[in-house]
Design a protein around this motif. Sequence first.
Motif, PDB file in Angstrom:
ATOM      1  N   PRO A  19      65.252 -13.755 -50.670  1.00 52.21           N
ATOM      2  CA  PRO A  19      64.314 -13.863 -51.797  1.00 52.21           C
ATOM      3  C   PRO A  19      62.912 -14.280 -51.311  1.00 52.21           C
ATOM      4  CG  PRO A  19      65.901 -15.681 -51.853  1.00 52.21           C
ATOM      5  CD  PRO A  19      66.298 -14.804 -50.700  1.00 52.21           C
ATOM      6  N   PRO A  20      61.872 -13.996 -52.125  1.00 44.32           N
ATOM      7  CA  PRO A  20      60.496 -14.359 -51.759  1.00 44.32           C
ATOM      8  C   PRO A  20      60.341 -15.854 -51.469  1.00 44.32           C
ATOM      9  CG  PRO A  20      60.465 -12.827 -53.585  1.00 44.32           C
ATOM     10  CD  PRO A  20      61.916 -13.186 -53.361  1.00 44.32           C
ATOM     11  N   PHE A  45      60.066 -13.549 -39.628  1.00 44.87           N
ATOM     12  CA  PHE A  45      61.279 -12.766 -39.778  1.00 44.87           C
ATOM     13  C   PHE A  45      61.911 -13.201 -41.087  1.00 44.87           C
ATOM     14  CE2 PHE A  45      61.347 -10.364 -36.118  1.00 44.87           C
ATOM     15  CZ  PHE A  45      61.097 -11.096 -34.984  1.00 44.87           C
ATOM     16  N   THR A  46      62.540 -12.262 -41.810  1.00 44.27           N
ATOM     17  CA  THR A  46      63.185 -12.632 -43.074  1.00 44.27           C
ATOM     18  C   THR A  46      64.652 -12.991 -42.835  1.00 44.27           C
ATOM     19  OG1 THR A  46      63.897 -10.372 -43.544  1.00 44.27           O
ATOM     20  CG2 THR A  46      61.694 -11.025 -44.323  1.00 44.27           C
ATOM     21  N   THR A  47      65.029 -13.035 -41.533  1.00 42.64           N
ATOM     22  CA  THR A  47      66.381 -13.511 -41.235  1.00 42.64           C
ATOM     23  C   THR A  47      66.250 -14.595 -40.172  1.00 42.64           C
ATOM     24  OG1 THR A  47      66.637 -11.892 -39.454  1.00 42.64           O
ATOM     25  CG2 THR A  47      67.424 -11.236 -41.624  1.00 42.64           C
ATOM     26  N   PRO A  48      67.203 -15.538 -40.133  1.00 42.66           N
ATOM     27  CA  PRO A  48      67.130 -16.606 -39.136  1.00 42.66           C
ATOM     28  C   PRO A  48      67.075 -16.024 -37.730  1.00 42.66           C
ATOM     29  CG  PRO A  48      68.790 -17.125 -40.776  1.00 42.66           C
ATOM     30  CD  PRO A  48      68.351 -15.704 -41.040  1.00 42.66           C
ATOM     31  N   PRO A  49      66.308 -16.600 -36.792  1.00 35.67           N
ATOM     32  CA  PRO A  49      65.701 -17.946 -36.864  1.00 35.67           C
ATOM     33  C   PRO A  49      64.385 -17.997 -37.662  1.00 35.67           C
ATOM     34  CG  PRO A  49      66.231 -17.313 -34.583  1.00 35.67           C
ATOM     35  CD  PRO A  49      66.293 -16.073 -35.395  1.00 35.67           C
ATOM     36  N   PRO A  86      60.211 -12.866 -47.028  1.00 38.98           N
ATOM     37  CA  PRO A  86      59.187 -12.078 -47.725  1.00 38.98           C
ATOM     38  C   PRO A  86      58.394 -12.959 -48.698  1.00 38.98           C
ATOM     39  CG  PRO A  86      61.301 -11.833 -48.829  1.00 38.98           C
ATOM     40  CD  PRO A  86      61.557 -12.706 -47.633  1.00 38.98           C
ATOM     41  N   ILE A  87      57.435 -12.319 -49.404  1.00 36.48           N
ATOM     42  CA  ILE A  87      56.665 -13.001 -50.445  1.00 36.48           C
ATOM     43  C   ILE A  87      56.524 -12.057 -51.645  1.00 36.48           C
ATOM     44  CG2 ILE A  87      55.323 -14.441 -48.838  1.00 36.48           C
ATOM     45  CD1 ILE A  87      52.955 -12.485 -49.280  1.00 36.48           C
ATOM     46  N   GLU A  88      56.073 -12.633 -52.752  1.00 39.06           N
ATOM     47  CA  GLU A  88      55.730 -11.806 -53.926  1.00 39.06           C
ATOM     48  C   GLU A  88      54.296 -11.339 -53.712  1.00 39.06           C
ATOM     49  OE1 GLU A  88      58.579 -13.959 -57.126  1.00 39.06           O
ATOM     50  OE2 GLU A  88      57.257 -12.269 -57.491  1.00 39.06           O
ATOM     51  N   ILE A  89      54.067 -10.044 -53.767  1.00 39.03           N
ATOM     52  CA  ILE A  89      52.705  -9.508 -53.640  1.00 39.03           C
ATOM     53  C   ILE A  89      52.146  -9.375 -55.047  1.00 39.03           C
ATOM     54  CG2 ILE A  89      51.307  -7.532 -52.920  1.00 39.03           C
ATOM     55  CD1 ILE A  89      52.504  -8.761 -50.493  1.00 39.03           C
ATOM     56  N   SER A  90      50.976 -10.016 -55.284  1.00 42.33           N
ATOM     57  CA  SER A  90      50.292  -9.827 -56.564  1.00 42.33           C
ATOM     58  C   SER A  90      49.087  -8.932 -56.238  1.00 42.33           C
ATOM     59  CB  SER A  90      49.838 -11.189 -57.097  1.00 42.33           C
ATOM     60  OG  SER A  90      48.757 -10.997 -57.985  1.00 42.33           O
TER      61      SER A  90
END
Length: 246
Positions: free
Chosen positions: A232-233, A183-187, A27-31
């Motif tokens: 985490p982001p 994807f926020t999980t591997p791969p 994920p990312i931090e959305i501002s």
Amino acid sequence: HGWFYDCDREARWHENYPLAKGDNQSPIEISSKDARYDTCLSPWHASYDPGAAKTILNNGRTCRVVFDDTFDRSVLRGGPLSGAYRLRQLHLHWGSSDDHGSEHVVDGVKYAAELHMVHWNPKHGNFAGALKQSDGVAVVGIFLKVSEIDNIKTKGKEAPFQHFDPSILFPKSRDYWTYHGSFTTPPCEECITWILLREPIEVSADQMAKLRSLSKNGENEPVNPLVDNWRPPQPVKGRIVRASFK
Ligand SMILES: NS(=O)(=O)c1ccc(NC(=O)NCCO)cc1
Ligand SMILES: [Zn+2]
């Protein structure tokens, strides 16, 4: 490979999954102030067939509902997408307490949980093929906040979960942010057009407690609570986040 969430382990995912250090990770931090209102973004539409829902599963990492995606039965279209994407599964990420658990963070706010509805682009033949394409997958992310689930307590447990229309989970507002990620999980394949809904849906403390009552371990194994299954982001690396609203 097995991979695990706890912090120092996530920082080592790239040792076995090189994509995890890519330039388009999620994920990312959305501002919200840095997001750009794009008048060209059209509304997204989901037409889901409740009959496509099959089972609910605890896979030791999340609680997942899988859908029949052998044809265009439950599809998402519009928004940033071209063509209809097929709903394959939905799952959640949550924390050990209500003050954290979501993967995306909005203006510094971590929600208690985040629901992901995973769709893939049938023009790429199948899900595995779609993972290799930058327009292969679309995930609708919905934040859960606490205002106020049983027989899948342990890993591997599965139960019928039919006649369920996941569009009941959508919040009132269709406002969304969209950006290209992974994807926020591997791969951690970087094949995802993220559509993050601005308005969270409300769940009760009991519902969160039900999620937190799930276990990573199998039946008759030492209890290992299934909590904190969020990444985490990751670095935004110059990507533009577009907003469908002013
Ligand atoms: N958290 S996330 O980025 O939405 C995500 C979605 C699907 C997967 N993997 C997946 O669907 N694997 C194939 C089985 O359906 C992993 C992470
Ligand atoms: Zn997810």
